[in-house]
Design a protein around this motif. Structure first.
Motif, PDB file in Angstrom:
ATOM      1  N   MET A 195      -1.905  55.173  67.267  1.00 24.03           N
ATOM      2  CA  MET A 195      -1.919  55.316  65.823  1.00 24.03           C
ATOM      3  C   MET A 195      -2.141  56.784  65.488  1.00 24.03           C
ATOM      4  N   PRO A 196      -1.478  57.312  64.467  1.00 28.48           N
ATOM      5  CA  PRO A 196      -1.688  58.716  64.091  1.00 28.48           C
ATOM      6  C   PRO A 196      -3.163  59.008  63.852  1.00 28.48           C
ATOM      7  N   ALA A 197      -3.580  60.211  64.182  1.00 28.13           N
ATOM      8  CA  ALA A 197      -4.984  60.584  64.011  1.00 28.13           C
ATOM      9  C   ALA A 197      -5.415  60.430  62.560  1.00 28.13           C
ATOM     10  N   ASP A 198      -4.530  60.826  61.646  1.00 26.43           N
ATOM     11  CA  ASP A 198      -4.821  60.647  60.228  1.00 26.43           C
ATOM     12  C   ASP A 198      -4.123  59.372  59.780  1.00 26.43           C
ATOM     13  N   ARG A 199      -4.850  58.259  59.863  1.00 27.73           N
ATOM     14  CA  ARG A 199      -4.243  56.948  59.584  1.00 27.73           C
ATOM     15  C   ARG A 199      -3.703  56.876  58.161  1.00 27.73           C
ATOM     16  N   ALA A 200      -4.320  57.625  57.262  1.00 28.93           N
ATOM     17  CA  ALA A 200      -3.917  57.543  55.861  1.00 28.93           C
ATOM     18  C   ALA A 200      -2.484  58.026  55.662  1.00 28.93           C
ATOM     19  N   THR A 201      -1.981  58.869  56.595  1.00 28.72           N
ATOM     20  CA  THR A 201      -0.629  59.383  56.436  1.00 28.72           C
ATOM     21  C   THR A 201       0.396  58.459  57.076  1.00 28.72           C
ATOM     22  N   GLY A 202      -0.051  57.463  57.819  1.00 32.28           N
ATOM     23  CA  GLY A 202       0.867  56.551  58.488  1.00 32.28           C
ATOM     24  C   GLY A 202       1.277  55.400  57.592  1.00 32.28           C
ATOM     25  N   GLN A 203       2.135  54.540  58.142  1.00 32.70           N
ATOM     26  CA  GLN A 203       2.640  53.391  57.398  1.00 32.70           C
ATOM     27  C   GLN A 203       1.998  52.080  57.839  1.00 32.70           C
ATOM     28  N   TRP A 204       1.127  52.142  58.854  1.00 38.05           N
ATOM     29  CA  TRP A 204       0.557  50.904  59.395  1.00 38.05           C
ATOM     30  C   TRP A 204      -0.282  50.191  58.338  1.00 38.05           C
ATOM     31  N   PRO A 205       0.038  48.935  58.063  1.00 33.96           N
ATOM     32  CA  PRO A 205      -0.649  48.230  56.981  1.00 33.96           C
ATOM     33  C   PRO A 205      -2.024  47.748  57.403  1.00 33.96           C
ATOM     34  N   GLN A 229      17.115  32.635  65.541  1.00 37.32           N
ATOM     35  CA  GLN A 229      18.011  32.459  66.683  1.00 37.32           C
ATOM     36  C   GLN A 229      17.829  33.577  67.704  1.00 37.32           C
ATOM     37  N   ALA A 230      17.735  34.810  67.227  1.00 37.54           N
ATOM     38  CA  ALA A 230      17.643  35.958  68.133  1.00 37.54           C
ATOM     39  C   ALA A 230      16.285  36.059  68.800  1.00 37.54           C
ATOM     40  N   TRP A 231      15.221  35.796  68.071  1.00 33.44           N
ATOM     41  CA  TRP A 231      13.874  36.019  68.585  1.00 33.44           C
ATOM     42  C   TRP A 231      13.321  34.829  69.354  1.00 33.44           C
ATOM     43  N   VAL A 232      13.752  33.623  68.984  1.00 33.51           N
ATOM     44  CA  VAL A 232      13.134  32.403  69.526  1.00 33.51           C
ATOM     45  C   VAL A 232      14.063  31.648  70.474  1.00 33.51           C
ATOM     46  N   HIS A 233      15.356  31.604  70.141  1.00 32.39           N
ATOM     47  CA  HIS A 233      16.279  30.749  70.893  1.00 32.39           C
ATOM     48  C   HIS A 233      17.229  31.536  71.790  1.00 32.39           C
ATOM     49  N   SER A 234      17.000  32.815  71.950  1.00 34.09           N
ATOM     50  CA  SER A 234      17.814  33.605  72.870  1.00 34.09           C
ATOM     51  C   SER A 234      16.885  34.430  73.751  1.00 34.09           C
ATOM     52  N   THR A 235      17.477  35.135  74.688  1.00 37.39           N
ATOM     53  CA  THR A 235      16.697  36.012  75.566  1.00 37.39           C
ATOM     54  C   THR A 235      16.888  37.480  75.183  1.00 37.39           C
ATOM     55  N   HIS A 236      17.340  37.724  73.961  1.00 39.14           N
ATOM     56  CA  HIS A 236      17.496  39.104  73.492  1.00 39.14           C
ATOM     57  C   HIS A 236      16.128  39.774  73.395  1.00 39.14           C
ATOM     58  N   GLU A 237      16.114  41.092  73.562  1.00 38.82           N
ATOM     59  CA  GLU A 237      14.877  41.830  73.395  1.00 38.82           C
ATOM     60  C   GLU A 237      14.450  41.812  71.935  1.00 38.82           C
ATOM     61  N   LEU A 238      13.157  41.733  71.698  1.00 38.93           N
ATOM     62  CA  LEU A 238      12.636  41.764  70.334  1.00 38.93           C
ATOM     63  C   LEU A 238      12.701  43.193  69.794  1.00 38.93           C
ATOM     64  N   PRO A 239      12.913  43.377  68.487  1.00 41.24           N
ATOM     65  CA  PRO A 239      13.026  44.727  67.903  1.00 41.24           C
ATOM     66  C   PRO A 239      11.663  45.380  67.689  1.00 41.24           C
ATOM     67  N   LEU A 240      10.874  45.435  68.736  1.00 42.81           N
ATOM     68  CA  LEU A 240       9.494  45.895  68.619  1.00 42.81           C
ATOM     69  C   LEU A 240       9.398  47.384  68.303  1.00 42.81           C
ATOM     70  N   ARG A 241      10.137  48.198  69.031  1.00 40.37           N
ATOM     71  CA  ARG A 241      10.043  49.640  68.824  1.00 40.37           C
ATOM     72  C   ARG A 241      10.421  50.003  67.389  1.00 40.37           C
ATOM     73  N   GLU A 242      11.503  49.429  66.922  1.00 35.56           N
ATOM     74  CA  GLU A 242      11.979  49.721  65.562  1.00 35.56           C
ATOM     75  C   GLU A 242      10.943  49.323  64.513  1.00 35.56           C
ATOM     76  N   LEU A 243      10.393  48.131  64.642  1.00 37.24           N
ATOM     77  CA  LEU A 243       9.456  47.642  63.632  1.00 37.24           C
ATOM     78  C   LEU A 243       8.124  48.381  63.697  1.00 37.24           C
ATOM     79  N   LEU A 244       7.640  48.653  64.904  1.00 37.73           N
ATOM     80  CA  LEU A 244       6.376  49.372  65.032  1.00 37.73           C
ATOM     81  C   LEU A 244       6.490  50.797  64.492  1.00 37.73           C
ATOM     82  N   SER A 245       7.578  51.456  64.853  1.00 36.57           N
ATOM     83  CA  SER A 245       7.767  52.833  64.398  1.00 36.57           C
ATOM     84  C   SER A 245       7.846  52.894  62.873  1.00 36.57           C
ATOM     85  N   ALA A 246       8.475  51.893  62.269  1.00 33.47           N
ATOM     86  CA  ALA A 246       8.603  51.859  60.814  1.00 33.47           C
ATOM     87  C   ALA A 246       7.255  51.723  60.127  1.00 33.47           C
ATOM     88  N   HIS A 247       6.256  51.248  60.877  1.00 29.16           N
ATOM     89  CA  HIS A 247       4.921  51.073  60.306  1.00 29.16           C
ATOM     90  C   HIS A 247       3.933  52.104  60.838  1.00 29.16           C
TER      91      HIS A 247
END
Length: 590
Positions: free
Chosen positions: A578-588, A452-470
């Motif tokens: 992306m962090p210079a040392d990718r191994a220390t990051g959370q990006w899958p 509902q929030a991402w597809v059927h509304s005009t709310h902003e997507l939680p991009l910053r939160e999700l990207l930072s978490a990874h």
């Protein structure tokens, strides 16, 4: 005799005319025929019948009466039990992937532009006879249709199981370059028209092979065993290289592509440039559609209605999710690195953030309105709508990252969901509820809130939160002057032409409008900084110095206007890294 038989001849190259002869073995007493008004994959009523002329019909030596019912439909008065032969011409001068083209250098057509539909016999076998071009003996023919009896150049007889298959296999004619490769045991062919002499065909084949193998592995696993599970037993890429053009259109076992000649790989330039990377992304996108929209398709496309719009709210999934995976497959094929992938992701985010229409229209609404908005863009488009391609790809990103965060131990990703949908819906149409059901079955919880929030509304997507978490760093960088002012412009030959003015922008407050030519400016509230000619928007900082007030000299309808404009303080946009040392990051691993 096959129930429906077409003979297509490139009759007059200089007049751009195809001649078509359609034989209906068992016509009805009043046999209705029509030409589609749209082509699947391109959601706009294009009125292909406007190019059809000189329609006539005969049964033996007797002319059969023709009555036109509407803009694209005709009734033929026939004697039962006797074949009827229709003869007509199609004007072909649209050098795109959507319709038909014919000149002394090349021919191309989609069946929706040249093949009349025989009502009541759409599910009968259809045959297509391609006639060799006598004036051009070196021409070849290429199509995804199954050959029955063809010569070495590809001319001859082809077979389709029904009308849908016939018109879903475009035809390329000319002296094109051709190359082949195998991907997981599946034969693939690539034909290229209009390439420069320095074109590196072997590199294009090698890179496309990697894309195809990555896509097949995505859906079916590795190796020849996976190739046996694909929905296509062979595949054809048709690329038209031109001076200026870009686009593609997916088909069941082929795709039609168009690109700039300079985007093709060249033997003299071994390094991959941005244009070639963009082309590879297009190839990846259209090939992914072989599964996601040609097989896994919305219920509105379960059976195409060629007479009118076929509305669906799911283009954010079928186009948007395909747009998400086209770049991911390039990464998995090792055609781009992590840094390049992150840059492409950042570009997609910037495109959505710079579109005020995202506050006006949900991505589901954008899908439904494609027929009247996305394919009929004007100066107000960025203010009134959002791209279901680009925002849809970001919905896919959010869903993927959310799954990876919540179900890291289980290893669930969007890949898992897509393969589950393939098993669930490949034999029938897909609905939004199927996606929700697959997510619930996989994770044990409802995803209705996110949908509902991402597809059927005009709310902003939680991009910053999700990207930072990874582990992706989201930083601010100064945006270009056009975005700072809220303008979209064409710049060339020392001129700034306004294409669009964004809602709520400084340019809108000043009164600038689409179509204005911005000629020059007086710097300062009272012009104390002098008067200057403007050639590019990026010249403004140098001309203005510390001033933020200016008077813009604008030409509109041959009138000169003076518009007061306040340049905003430096605006910013996201920059992903992306962090210079990718191994220390959370990006899958993507």
């Amino acid at each position: 005799m096959t129930a429906i038989h077409y003979t297509v001849e490139a009759a007059n190259l200089h007049a751009h005319l195809f001649h078509i002869r359609l034989t209906i073995a068992q016509p009805q007493a009043t046999q209705t025929v029509s030409l589609p008004v749209w082509i699947p994959g391109s959601y706009l009523v294009r009125e292909f019948a406007k190019n059809l002329q000189n329609l006539s019909a005969k049964q033996g030596r007797r002319s059969a009466a023709i009555t036109q019912r509407d803009k694209c439909t005709w009734d033929i008065a026939c004697k039962p039990g006797q074949p009827v032969v229709l003869s007509y011409e199609v004007y072909a001068f649209d050098n795109s992937v959507r319709t038909a083209w014919l000149d002394s250098q090349r021919g191309f057509f989609n069946g929706t532009s040249v093949c009349l539909r025989v009502h009541g016999q759409e599910d009968a076998p259809h045959q297509l006879q391609l006639t060799a071009v006598k004036s051009h003996p070196n021409w070849q023919a290429a199509t995804g249709l199954a050959p029955v009896k063809i010569d070495k150049k590809g001319f001859g007889l082809y077979q389709a199981a029904h009308y849908d298959e016939l018109v879903d296999c475009p035809v390329e004619l000319g002296t094109f370059w051709s190359g082949s490769f195998m991907a997981c045991g599946v034969p693939h062919r690539f034909v290229v028209a209009g390439a420069l002499p320095s074109f590196d065909g072997e590199r294009l084949l090698a890179d496309t092979q990697k894309i195809c193998e990555a896509a097949i592995a995505f859906w079916h696993g590795q190796g020849k065993a996976a190739g046996k599970k694909t929905p296509h037993k062979n595949y054809l890429f048709m690329l038209n290289a031109v001076h200026d053009g870009y686009g593609g259109l997916e088909h069941r076992n082929s795709t039609a592509l168009i690109c700039n000649r300079t985007d093709l790989p060249r033997q003299t330039k071994p390094h991959r440039n941005e244009g070639y990377t963009t082309l590879l992304g297009l190839i990846s996108h259209e090939y992914f559609h072989t599964w996601n929209v040609k097989q896994l398709r919305p219920d509105a496309f379960a059976r195409y209605d060629y007479t009118q719009e076929n509305f669906t709210q799911l283009l954010w999934f079928f186009e948007g999710f395909t747009s998400y995976y086209d770049d991911i497959l390039l990464r998995r094929a090792d055609l781009i690195d992590d840094s390049t992938y992150i840059q492409l992701l950042g570009k997609a985010i910037a495109q959505v953030q710079q579109t005020p229409g995202r506050h006006v229209q949900s991505v589901a609404q954008a899908s439904f309105d494609a027929w009247v908005k996305y394919y009929r863009q004007d100066e107000n488009t960025p203010n009134a709508t959002v791209s279901y391609y680009t925002k849809g790809s970001l919905v896919a990103l959010c869903l993927d990252l959310k799954l990876r965060s919540e179900f890291k131990t289980e290893g669930y990703t969007l890949d898992t969901v897509m393969r589950g949908l393939w098993r669930r819906c490949k034999a029938g149409p897909m609905r939004e509820q199927d996606l929700l059901d697959e997510l619930q079955a996989l994770t044990g919880r409802s995803w209705q809130k996110e949908m509902q929030a991402w597809v059927h509304s005009t709310h902003e997507l939680p991009l910053r939160e999700l990207l930072s978490a990874h582990g992706i760093q989201v930083e601010a960088e100064t945006s270009a002057m056009a975005q700072r002012l809220g303008l979209r412009v064409n710049e060339g030959a020392g001129s700034v032409l306004v294409k669009a003015v964004l809602r709520g922008s400084a340019a809108e407050a000043a009164g600038l409008a689409a179509g204005d030519e911005w000629l020059g400016l007086d710097v300062g509230a009272k012009g104390q900084g002098g008067s200057w000619r403007l050639g590019k928007l990026d010249e403004l900082p140098a001309l203005m110095g510390q001033e933020r007030q200016l008077t813009a000299w604008v030409s509109r309808d041959k009138r000169l206007l003076r518009l007061r404009l306040t340049v905003p303080a430096q605006a910013s946009q996201w920059r992903l890294s992306m962090p210079a040392d990718r191994a220390t990051g959370q990006w899958p691993r993507i």
